[in-house]
Design an enzyme around this catalytic site. Structure first.
Site, PDB file in Angstrom:
ATOM      1  N   GLU A   1       0.861  -1.177   0.000  1.00 44.78           N
ATOM      2  CA  GLU A   1       0.000   0.000   0.000  1.00 44.78           C
ATOM      3  C   GLU A   1       0.898   1.229   0.000  1.00 44.78           C
ATOM      4  O   GLU A   1       1.793   1.369   0.836  1.00 44.78           O
ATOM      5  CB  GLU A   1      -0.967   0.018   1.187  1.00 44.78           C
TER       6      GLU A   1
ATOM      7  N   ASP B   1      -3.743   8.534  11.259  1.00 40.30           N
ATOM      8  CA  ASP B   1      -2.338   8.169  11.388  1.00 40.30           C
ATOM      9  C   ASP B   1      -1.685   8.771  12.627  1.00 40.30           C
ATOM     10  O   ASP B   1      -1.922   9.927  12.991  1.00 40.30           O
ATOM     11  CB  ASP B   1      -1.560   8.609  10.145  1.00 40.30           C
TER      12      ASP B   1
END
Length: 272
Positions: free
Chosen positions: A53, A64
């Site tokens: 990815e 994140d």
């Protein structure tokens, strides 16, 4: 060139036939530079990753943690644009022939144009997108473009996702379901959340799509644990951290290759 949705499906099926979980390795595009990022991604793919990815750098990555945020900041300060992400996908795919996904928040794709992005990603040999913040009920425009270009649309399910929402998510998604092992942001953790296996069971009750688990998987031991109940093991923060800690790009590529090889060995399941 059409997208590689079938290649993605075949790759996950082959791992299952081999009695192991697929290794999905993640890396931010343009980090620490575009060329060094491509080298690191190719190193992961040639040392054991089945799928990669490629993270599209974004200034406000709500899912994140600090490691991925640091990589995003470095890439953005370096001037990385969507064209660099597409180049990264193209070179990784052409060098290895393995599935390459883009992990992106919806805003950059929306501003760029869903049809334009899908077309360019497919032309580069990409297999699809993981879209962690795109609500299923608002995803029709992207899914139509993705389907035209044979790209996967991978949605993220969390432990808090209701059974009703899981049914909606799995009905709309293609490729596989990304199961978040815990509530919270990405990052290196000391152990796998106990919520992960329960979430995988709930997803499997709703769909026949493969279920791959990510967020918080940091080493081979944790990968082995997750491989026992999932179709794929997704590792990104630990690989990005290896690059952050490396003295230079070459050392970083060597380190991520070594870690990926260990993950690959760990995800074989014991023979029955």
């Amino acid at each position: 060139m059409s997208g590689n949705l079938q290649l993605l499906a075949d790759t996950l099926a082959r791992a299952k036939q081999e009695n192991r979980a697929a290794v999905i390795a993640g890396m931010t595009a343009g980090f620490p530079t575009v060329d060094e990022g491509i080298a690191a991604i190719q190193a992961m793919l040639t040392s054991g990753a089945d799928i990669v990815e490629v993270g599209l750098p974004f200034s406000d990555p709500v899912l994140d943690g600090p490691v991925i945020q640091a990589a995003n900041d470095i890439a953005l300060r370096g001037g990385v644009r969507i064209g660099d992400v597409i180049r990264t996908v193209r070179e990784a795919y052409q060098a290895t022939g393995k599935p390459v996904l883009v992990m992106s928040y919806w805003n950059p794709i929306d501003r760029y144009g869903a049809e334009r992005f899908a077309g360019e990603l497919a032309e580069a040999g990409g297999a699809g997108c993981i879209l962690p913040d795109l609500p299923v009920q608002e995803s029709a425009r992207w899914r139509e473009s993705a389907a035209r270009h044979s790209l996967a649309t991978v949605f993220v399910a969390a432990p808090s996702t209701t059974d009703e929402r899981l049914r909606e998510l799995t009905a709309a998604g293609t490729g596989f379901v990304y199961a978040s092992s815990l509530m919270g942001v990405t990052g290196v953790r000391e152990s796998v959340s106990t919520a992960a296996s329960s979430l995988v069971r709930r997803i499997r009750a709703a769909t026949d799509l493969p279920v791959c688990v990510g967020i918080g998987i940091s080493d081979a031991g944790q990968a082995a644990e997750v491989a026992g109940f999932s179709d794929g093991v997704i590792v990104a923060s630990a690989l990005v951290k290896a690059i952050l800690d490396a003295p230079d790009g070459a050392a970083g590529a060597a380190t991520v290759a070594e870690l990926t090889a260990k993950l690959r060995l760990a995800t074989w399941r014991p023979a029955m």
